[in-house]
Motif scaffolding. Sequence first.
Motif, PDB file in Angstrom:
ATOM      1  N   SER A  13      14.854  41.177 118.017  1.00 18.65           N
ATOM      2  CA  SER A  13      15.091  41.815 119.317  1.00 18.65           C
ATOM      3  C   SER A  13      14.178  41.233 120.405  1.00 18.65           C
ATOM      4  O   SER A  13      12.969  41.053 120.198  1.00 18.65           O
ATOM      5  CB  SER A  13      14.845  43.320 119.194  1.00 18.65           C
ATOM      6  OG  SER A  13      14.338  43.867 120.394  1.00 18.65           O
ATOM      7  N   THR A  14      14.763  40.951 121.557  1.00 16.47           N
ATOM      8  CA  THR A  14      13.998  40.390 122.675  1.00 16.47           C
ATOM      9  C   THR A  14      12.864  41.333 123.118  1.00 16.47           C
ATOM     10  O   THR A  14      11.713  40.927 123.233  1.00 16.47           O
ATOM     11  CB  THR A  14      14.925  40.138 123.881  1.00 16.47           C
ATOM     12  OG1 THR A  14      15.739  41.292 124.070  1.00 16.47           O
ATOM     13  CG2 THR A  14      15.795  38.935 123.672  1.00 16.47           C
ATOM     14  N   TYR A  15      13.216  42.593 123.364  1.00 14.06           N
ATOM     15  CA  TYR A  15      12.211  43.521 123.901  1.00 14.06           C
ATOM     16  C   TYR A  15      11.124  43.819 122.872  1.00 14.06           C
ATOM     17  O   TYR A  15       9.960  44.020 123.221  1.00 14.06           O
ATOM     18  CB  TYR A  15      12.885  44.809 124.395  1.00 14.06           C
ATOM     19  CG  TYR A  15      13.688  44.572 125.653  1.00 14.06           C
ATOM     20  CD1 TYR A  15      13.085  44.639 126.907  1.00 14.06           C
ATOM     21  CD2 TYR A  15      15.034  44.243 125.597  1.00 14.06           C
ATOM     22  CE1 TYR A  15      13.805  44.396 128.065  1.00 14.06           C
ATOM     23  CE2 TYR A  15      15.774  44.003 126.747  1.00 14.06           C
ATOM     24  CZ  TYR A  15      15.152  44.076 127.978  1.00 14.06           C
ATOM     25  OH  TYR A  15      15.863  43.828 129.131  1.00 14.06           O
ATOM     26  N   PRO A  37      18.611  47.680 115.852  1.00  9.91           N
ATOM     27  CA  PRO A  37      18.939  48.291 117.140  1.00  9.91           C
ATOM     28  C   PRO A  37      19.946  49.420 116.942  1.00  9.91           C
ATOM     29  O   PRO A  37      20.930  49.245 116.224  1.00  9.91           O
ATOM     30  CB  PRO A  37      19.569  47.133 117.940  1.00  9.91           C
ATOM     31  CG  PRO A  37      19.056  45.896 117.292  1.00  9.91           C
ATOM     32  CD  PRO A  37      18.818  46.229 115.851  1.00  9.91           C
ATOM     33  N   LYS A  51      17.101  53.124 121.612  1.00 11.75           N
ATOM     34  CA  LYS A  51      16.832  51.688 121.655  1.00 11.75           C
ATOM     35  C   LYS A  51      15.503  51.351 120.992  1.00 11.75           C
ATOM     36  O   LYS A  51      14.620  52.194 120.871  1.00 11.75           O
ATOM     37  CB  LYS A  51      16.817  51.209 123.112  1.00 11.75           C
ATOM     38  CG  LYS A  51      18.180  51.352 123.748  1.00 11.75           C
ATOM     39  CD  LYS A  51      18.245  50.698 125.091  1.00 11.75           C
ATOM     40  CE  LYS A  51      19.624  50.983 125.670  1.00 11.75           C
ATOM     41  NZ  LYS A  51      20.000  50.142 126.747  1.00 11.75           N
ATOM     42  N   ILE A  52      15.395  50.098 120.614  1.00  7.03           N
ATOM     43  CA  ILE A  52      14.122  49.562 120.140  1.00  7.03           C
ATOM     44  C   ILE A  52      13.614  48.585 121.193  1.00  7.03           C
ATOM     45  O   ILE A  52      14.431  48.055 121.958  1.00  7.03           O
ATOM     46  CB  ILE A  52      14.287  48.845 118.776  1.00  7.03           C
ATOM     47  CG1 ILE A  52      15.374  47.767 118.866  1.00  7.03           C
ATOM     48  CG2 ILE A  52      14.608  49.843 117.674  1.00  7.03           C
ATOM     49  CD1 ILE A  52      15.326  46.736 117.790  1.00  7.03           C
ATOM     50  N   GLU A  64      10.003  52.457 125.592  1.00  8.07           N
ATOM     51  CA  GLU A  64      10.328  51.487 126.637  1.00  8.07           C
ATOM     52  C   GLU A  64       9.256  50.381 126.635  1.00  8.07           C
ATOM     53  O   GLU A  64       8.065  50.650 126.819  1.00  8.07           O
ATOM     54  CB  GLU A  64      10.453  52.117 128.037  1.00  8.07           C
ATOM     55  CG  GLU A  64      11.724  52.927 128.219  1.00  8.07           C
ATOM     56  CD  GLU A  64      12.969  52.036 128.307  1.00  8.07           C
ATOM     57  OE1 GLU A  64      12.939  51.005 128.992  1.00  8.07           O
ATOM     58  OE2 GLU A  64      13.976  52.394 127.676  1.00  8.07           O
ATOM     59  N   SER A  65       9.734  49.135 126.512  1.00 17.05           N
ATOM     60  CA  SER A  65       8.793  48.016 126.339  1.00 17.05           C
ATOM     61  C   SER A  65       7.773  47.924 127.474  1.00 17.05           C
ATOM     62  O   SER A  65       6.606  47.623 127.231  1.00 17.05           O
ATOM     63  CB  SER A  65       9.561  46.700 126.188  1.00 17.05           C
ATOM     64  OG  SER A  65      10.274  46.400 127.371  1.00 17.05           O
TER      65      SER A  65
HETATM   66  N1  LIG Z   1      14.656  49.030 128.575  1.00 13.13           N
HETATM   67  C1  LIG Z   1      14.476  48.891 127.141  1.00 13.13           C
HETATM   68  C2  LIG Z   1      15.523  47.931 126.583  1.00 13.13           C
HETATM   69  C3  LIG Z   1      15.462  47.851 125.063  1.00 13.13           C
HETATM   70  C4  LIG Z   1      16.744  47.283 124.483  1.00 13.13           C
HETATM   71  O1  LIG Z   1      17.742  47.027 125.192  1.00 13.13           O
HETATM   72  N2  LIG Z   1      16.725  47.120 123.173  1.00 13.13           N
HETATM   73  C5  LIG Z   1      17.900  46.653 122.471  1.00 13.13           C
HETATM   74  C6  LIG Z   1      17.522  45.607 121.431  1.00 13.13           C
HETATM   75  S1  LIG Z   1      16.866  44.153 122.212  1.00 13.13           S
HETATM   76  C7  LIG Z   1      18.536  47.832 121.737  1.00 13.13           C
HETATM   77  O2  LIG Z   1      17.857  48.652 121.158  1.00 13.13           O
HETATM   78  N3  LIG Z   1      19.883  47.897 121.757  1.00 13.13           N
HETATM   79  C8  LIG Z   1      20.617  48.914 121.021  1.00 13.13           C
HETATM   80  C9  LIG Z   1      21.322  49.878 121.929  1.00 13.13           C
HETATM   81  O3  LIG Z   1      21.437  49.626 123.131  1.00 13.13           O
HETATM   82  O4  LIG Z   1      21.785  50.895 121.386  1.00 13.13           O
HETATM   83  C10 LIG Z   1      13.049  48.414 126.849  1.00 13.13           C
HETATM   84  O5  LIG Z   1      12.483  47.729 127.706  1.00 13.13           O
HETATM   85  O6  LIG Z   1      12.495  48.753 125.781  1.00 13.13           O
END
Ligand SMILES: N[C@@H](CCC(=O)N[C@@H](CS)C(=O)NCC(=O)O)C(=O)O
Length: 227
Positions: A13-15, A37, A51-52, A64-65
């Motif tokens: 995962s990017t974040y 995720p 989210k992760i 939140e990252s």
């Molecule tokens: N704003 C969030 C974005 C985190 C995010 O988009 N994580 C993705 C993985 S890179 C995720 O969990 N996606 C699964 C989903 O949207 O249900 C942060 O900064 O932590």
Amino acid sequence: MTATLGLFGSPISTYYNKVKIALLEFGLPFEEIELAPGAGQWPGTGSPSGKIPFLRHGDQGIYESQAIIEYLEDIRNATTPSLFPADPVDRARCRELILYLELYLDTPMRPVYQSVFWGKDLAADSLQHAIEAVEAGLALLMRRASLDPWLCGTQFTHADCAAWVHLTTIQWALALAGHKGFVQERAAALTDYLERLAERPSIARVEADRREASRRIKAERAAAQGR
Ligand SMILES: N[C@@H](CCC(=O)N[C@@H](CS)C(=O)NCC(=O)O)C(=O)O
């Protein structure tokens, strides 16, 4: 700092990797708890958004990252340098660049990621929309980036952690979508910058872990589909 830091999420995962690079740069001990995720259940093992990444510190959850890296700033060892510039204007620009990367580059690419990484359908106009957005986002980023040698200037900052994860994932996803070299063509100066970043030990470690996890997850998916 007493209790152990637990970083929940996935090394693909990017974040998650944005936060992991900061943890490694700060030299903070942490354990990784793998969670796909969308796999977490709130309020049990997940985050409020589902989210992760998220962080557990003792019995506290940090979500939140961006909030997580600001928390890591607050709890880092006083002798460890900050990953924000000291000057308030430079600090603001560092946060501004992170917002450009996340709002104007990562967000429009999400439907492309769903398609090239997870096999979801992608309408032709969605790809076109993402490409136009990335072109505009890169122009915006380059208007304010220093790259001499880092995104905000002489100091490696949180903006570089975010730049690595988002720019490399965009490059990769666009190549899979048939637009190899798009980022390099639109912003040539990023090529040397990304090479510099790749040499940084924190980033090399995160990248090695990402590749290893990516291979494992691909093999597990193939096995589950009987291939
Ligand atoms: N704003 C969030 C974005 C985190 C995010 O988009 N994580 C993705 C993985 S890179 C995720 O969990 N996606 C699964 C989903 O949207 O249900 C942060 O900064 O932590």
